[in-house]
Structure formats: structure tokens, C-alpha cells
Design a protein around this motif. Structure first.
Motif, PDB file in Angstrom:
ATOM      1  N   LYS A   1       0.529  -1.102  -0.139  1.00 23.26           N
ATOM      2  CA  LYS A   1       0.045   0.040  -0.023  1.00 23.26           C
ATOM      3  C   LYS A   1       0.899   1.227   0.039  1.00 23.26           C
ATOM      4  CE  LYS A   1      -3.936   2.337   2.306  1.00 23.26           C
ATOM      5  NZ  LYS A   1      -4.694   2.067   3.425  1.00 23.26           N
ATOM      6  N   GLU A   2       1.918   1.099   0.718  1.00 18.88           N
ATOM      7  CA  GLU A   2       2.845   2.122   1.023  1.00 18.88           C
ATOM      8  C   GLU A   2       3.602   2.755  -0.249  1.00 18.88           C
ATOM      9  OE1 GLU A   2       5.246   1.724   4.302  1.00 18.88           O
ATOM     10  OE2 GLU A   2       3.750   2.505   5.802  1.00 18.88           O
ATOM     11  N   LYS A   3       4.046   1.658  -1.078  1.00 18.16           N
ATOM     12  CA  LYS A   3       4.640   1.869  -2.215  1.00 18.16           C
ATOM     13  C   LYS A   3       3.830   1.929  -3.457  1.00 18.16           C
ATOM     14  CE  LYS A   3       8.755   1.488   0.003  1.00 18.16           C
ATOM     15  NZ  LYS A   3       9.660   2.703  -0.052  1.00 18.16           N
ATOM     16  N   THR A   4       2.446   1.818  -3.484  1.00 17.69           N
ATOM     17  CA  THR A   4       1.625   1.995  -4.330  1.00 17.69           C
ATOM     18  C   THR A   4       1.308   3.638  -4.665  1.00 17.69           C
ATOM     19  OG1 THR A   4       0.747  -0.174  -4.342  1.00 17.69           O
ATOM     20  CG2 THR A   4      -0.404   1.370  -5.579  1.00 17.69           C
ATOM     21  N   ILE A   5       1.534   4.309  -5.835  1.00 17.93           N
ATOM     22  CA  ILE A   5       1.402   5.540  -6.133  1.00 17.93           C
ATOM     23  C   ILE A   5       0.201   6.039  -7.287  1.00 17.93           C
ATOM     24  CG2 ILE A   5       2.275   7.670  -6.937  1.00 17.93           C
ATOM     25  CD1 ILE A   5       4.841   6.653  -6.061  1.00 17.93           C
ATOM     26  N   LEU A   6      -0.765   6.552  -6.893  1.00 14.42           N
ATOM     27  CA  LEU A   6      -1.739   7.006  -7.798  1.00 14.42           C
ATOM     28  C   LEU A   6      -1.462   8.222  -8.794  1.00 14.42           C
ATOM     29  CD1 LEU A   6      -4.780   5.437  -5.893  1.00 14.42           C
ATOM     30  CD2 LEU A   6      -3.358   4.169  -7.285  1.00 14.42           C
ATOM     31  N   THR A   7      -1.807   8.225  -9.924  1.00 16.71           N
ATOM     32  CA  THR A   7      -1.684   9.857 -10.727  1.00 16.71           C
ATOM     33  C   THR A   7      -2.964   9.737 -11.323  1.00 16.71           C
ATOM     34  OG1 THR A   7       0.768   9.585 -10.384  1.00 16.71           O
ATOM     35  CG2 THR A   7      -0.232  11.122 -11.855  1.00 16.71           C
ATOM     36  N   LYS A   8      -3.498  10.760 -11.607  1.00 14.27           N
ATOM     37  CA  LYS A   8      -4.872  11.054 -12.343  1.00 14.27           C
ATOM     38  C   LYS A   8      -4.111  11.605 -13.665  1.00 14.27           C
ATOM     39  CE  LYS A   8      -9.249  13.103 -13.006  1.00 14.27           C
ATOM     40  NZ  LYS A   8      -9.872  11.849 -13.590  1.00 14.27           N
ATOM     41  N   ILE A   9      -4.561  10.874 -14.949  1.00 13.12           N
ATOM     42  CA  ILE A   9      -4.128  11.361 -16.290  1.00 13.12           C
ATOM     43  C   ILE A   9      -5.428  11.409 -16.998  1.00 13.12           C
ATOM     44  CG2 ILE A   9      -2.641  10.714 -18.333  1.00 13.12           C
ATOM     45  CD1 ILE A   9      -0.773   9.186 -16.280  1.00 13.12           C
ATOM     46  N   LYS A  10      -6.083  12.430 -17.269  1.00 16.13           N
ATOM     47  CA  LYS A  10      -7.409  12.838 -17.994  1.00 16.13           C
ATOM     48  C   LYS A  10      -8.337  11.699 -17.173  1.00 16.13           C
ATOM     49  CE  LYS A  10      -5.682  14.448 -22.112  1.00 16.13           C
ATOM     50  NZ  LYS A  10      -5.292  14.277 -23.753  1.00 16.13           N
ATOM     51  N   ASP A  11      -9.026  10.902 -18.132  1.00 18.71           N
ATOM     52  CA  ASP A  11      -9.971  10.023 -17.634  1.00 18.71           C
ATOM     53  C   ASP A  11      -9.367   8.665 -16.923  1.00 18.71           C
ATOM     54  OD1 ASP A  11     -12.059  11.700 -18.624  1.00 18.71           O
ATOM     55  OD2 ASP A  11     -12.022  10.747 -20.519  1.00 18.71           O
ATOM     56  N   TRP A  12      -8.035   8.351 -16.813  1.00 16.96           N
ATOM     57  CA  TRP A  12      -7.523   7.354 -16.308  1.00 16.96           C
ATOM     58  C   TRP A  12      -6.629   7.545 -15.043  1.00 16.96           C
ATOM     59  CZ3 TRP A  12      -7.678   2.526 -18.937  1.00 16.96           C
ATOM     60  CH2 TRP A  12      -8.187   2.785 -20.054  1.00 16.96           C
ATOM     61  N   ILE A  13      -6.619   6.673 -14.245  1.00 21.25           N
ATOM     62  CA  ILE A  13      -5.614   6.511 -13.159  1.00 21.25           C
ATOM     63  C   ILE A  13      -4.503   5.621 -13.296  1.00 21.25           C
ATOM     64  CG2 ILE A  13      -5.385   6.180 -10.617  1.00 21.25           C
ATOM     65  CD1 ILE A  13      -7.382   8.517 -11.288  1.00 21.25           C
ATOM     66  N   GLU A  14      -3.148   6.265 -13.345  1.00 23.41           N
ATOM     67  CA  GLU A  14      -1.982   5.707 -13.317  1.00 23.41           C
ATOM     68  C   GLU A  14      -1.592   4.976 -12.004  1.00 23.41           C
ATOM     69  OE1 GLU A  14       1.980   6.888 -15.499  1.00 23.41           O
ATOM     70  OE2 GLU A  14       1.828   7.495 -13.577  1.00 23.41           O
ATOM     71  N   ILE A  15      -1.604   3.781 -11.956  1.00 23.56           N
ATOM     72  CA  ILE A  15      -1.107   3.010 -10.627  1.00 23.56           C
ATOM     73  C   ILE A  15       0.443   2.590 -10.857  1.00 23.56           C
ATOM     74  CG2 ILE A  15      -1.605   1.086  -9.013  1.00 23.56           C
ATOM     75  CD1 ILE A  15      -4.523   1.021 -10.219  1.00 23.56           C
ATOM     76  N   THR A  16       1.236   3.078  -9.996  1.00 23.70           N
ATOM     77  CA  THR A  16       2.503   2.830 -10.198  1.00 23.70           C
ATOM     78  C   THR A  16       2.886   1.852  -8.717  1.00 23.70           C
ATOM     79  OG1 THR A  16       3.377   4.884 -10.859  1.00 23.70           O
ATOM     80  CG2 THR A  16       4.957   3.447  -9.702  1.00 23.70           C
TER      81      THR A  16
END
Length: 256
Positions: free
Chosen positions: A17-32
Motif C-alpha cells: 500500500k505504501e509503495k503504490t502511487i496513484l496519478t490522475k491522467i485525464k480519464d485514467w488513473i495511473e497506478i505505479t
């Protein structure tokens, strides 16, 4: 012991959980994710809501990266390996965009996300990292190229050498009016052990053939440099080397 194991599992989930990063890109969510690919980059997937479900995709990253690295996935065997792996994780692929994707709902989202990420890792490892797979797939590439150029051959032939031991060659092209018999070895990695073994096979075999054949070594030089020591050794013992990138110059030699 059970409590200790549960603590380990809790720590794992906390790390995830701590190492997962969420980034919003238009209509998508990028999950690192915290998982690393062969470039030491974090694996990323993308999620988008579609009515009552979700689409999760790698946006074509894994397969396109393999293609850019010279790993072709267009042969029947490679397609079958890819299909088996994807089916094992319940992941689908889009042949046009090369993306890997799954459809998920609120209930099975964690499992589908897990399966997509691990399918990405498995495909990357299977086609790029595993030496046995790469060697077998390179041999298949050579066979496919020979077939496409109408080259007559017999594959996987054993000759009993002067020593009495069997000596295996990947392909044998029979004698023609122009060329003598051609014995072909296919090498994915020209390390010292492989080089010594091939030379011994050749020396032990040529002495018992009724008419002296020619020996060729087809070496995989896709994204790798052929070792000069190996080239020198093959030449010294009369074996002609063919870098895979230079194969087109030998079509007539093999087809005649």
C-alpha cells in the motif's frame, strides 16, 4: 508461529500500500506498483471506470518493450506460449495495440489487478530473461527463416563421431552440385563452454564424413555482442560464423 506469519502478511500488505502511487491522467488513473521490470523501472498499469465495471491495462508496455528489444512474438510457438501465460492469469490481449488488459468489478478488482501485474512480469521473464526459452525461441526463428527461403534441411541430426560419441547438429543441408554437405549449429550465447563444445562436435564429426562437409555457426547477435574470442576460435577450426543480423547474405549458400 501463526501470529508471526500473520504479522509478515500484514507487513507485506502495508509495504504494498505504501509503495503504490496513484496519478490522475485525464480519464485514467495511473497506478505505479512496487514491482520492478527488467529495466529496474516500476511496473505501471492504468485504470478507467466504465459504467459498472473497470478496465485495467498496461497500455501495451510489456509487449511493445519486448518488440523494441528485438524479441518477436509472431511465430506459432511464441503465440502459443503467450496465450497459455495470459490464460493462466485470466488476462486478455489486444493484437492491434499490444495492450494487456482485464475487466473488473468492485468485488474482484484486487484479484484482477494482481493478475494483470503478475502476467506482465511473467511474460517479460518468459520471453526475455529465461535463457532456456530464449535459446529455444531463437532456434525456432532460424528454422522459420530457413522455411521462408525454401532451404532444404534435416533438423536435429546426430552423427557418431570418430570418438564413438554422438554429435548433434541443429540442421544439416545435403550436398548439392555447387556446395558440399552443410552442418549447422545454432548458438544463442557464444560463451566459452558453448564454443568449446561446438568445436569438439565439429572436429569429431568431420573426420568420419565420406566427403568433407562445411560447418556453419549461426549466432544470435540481437541486443548482444558476439564474443571475439569465440569468433576467432570458430575461424581457426574452419567453422564459418553467421551473425543473425547478417543472415540474408547466406540465403544462396544454404538454398543451393
Amino acid at each position: 508461529m501463526i501470529n508471526k506469519t500473520m504479522n509478515l502478511i500484514d507487513n507485506y500488505y502495508k509495504w504494498l500500500k505504501e509503495k503504490t502511487i496513484l496519478t490522475k491522467i485525464k480519464d485514467w488513473i495511473e497506478i505505479t506498483t512496487p514491482y520492478i521490470d527488467r529495466h529496474n523501472d516500476y511496473i505501471q498499469i492504468y485504470i478507467k471506470k466504465s459504467k459498472d465495471s473497470f478496465i485495467l491495462t498496461d497500455d501495451g508496455y510489456i509487449i511493445n518493450d519486448l518488440l523494441l528489444s528485438g524479441i518477436k512474438l509472431d511465430s506459432p510457438k511464441r503465440k502459443e506460449l503467450l496465450k497459455i501465460t495470459l490464460n493462466g492469469f485470466g488476462v486478455m490481449s489486444n493484437e492491434k495495440s499490444n495492450e494487456l488488459y482485464v475487466n473488473a468489478n468492485m468485488d474482484d478488482f484486487p484479484l484482477k489487478k494482481h493478475n494483470l501485474v503478475h502476467a506482465m512480469l511473467a511474460i517479460n521473464d518468459m520471453f526475455y530473461a529465461a535463457p532456456s526459452h530464449v535459446a529455444n525461441l531463437f532456434l525456432e526463428d532460424v528454422k522459420s527463416w530457413m522455411d521462408s527461403n525454401d532451404i532444404r534441411y534435416t533438423e536435429n541430426i546426430n552423427f557418431k563421431g570418430k570418438s564413438g560419441f554422438d554429435r548433434k547438429f541443429d540442421f544439416v543441408i545435403p550436398k548439392s552440385k555447387i556446395f558440399p554437405e552443410r552442418l549447422i549449429k545454432v548458438v544463442n550465447d557464444s560463451n566459452k563452454n558453448t564454443t568449446d563444445s561446438l568445436i569438439m562436435d565439429w572436429i569429431d564429426t568431420k573426420e568420419i564424413r565420406t566427403e568433407e562437409p562445411k560447418a556453419f555457426v549461426i549466432i544470435n547477435d540481437v541486443n548482444k555482442k558476439i564474443k571475439q574470442n569465440s569468433l576467432d576460435a570458430f575461424t581457426h577450426y574452419g567453422m564459418q560464423t553467421i551473425p543473425w543480423s547478417n543472415k540474408e547474405n547466406f540465403k544462396e549458400t544454404f538454398a543451393a
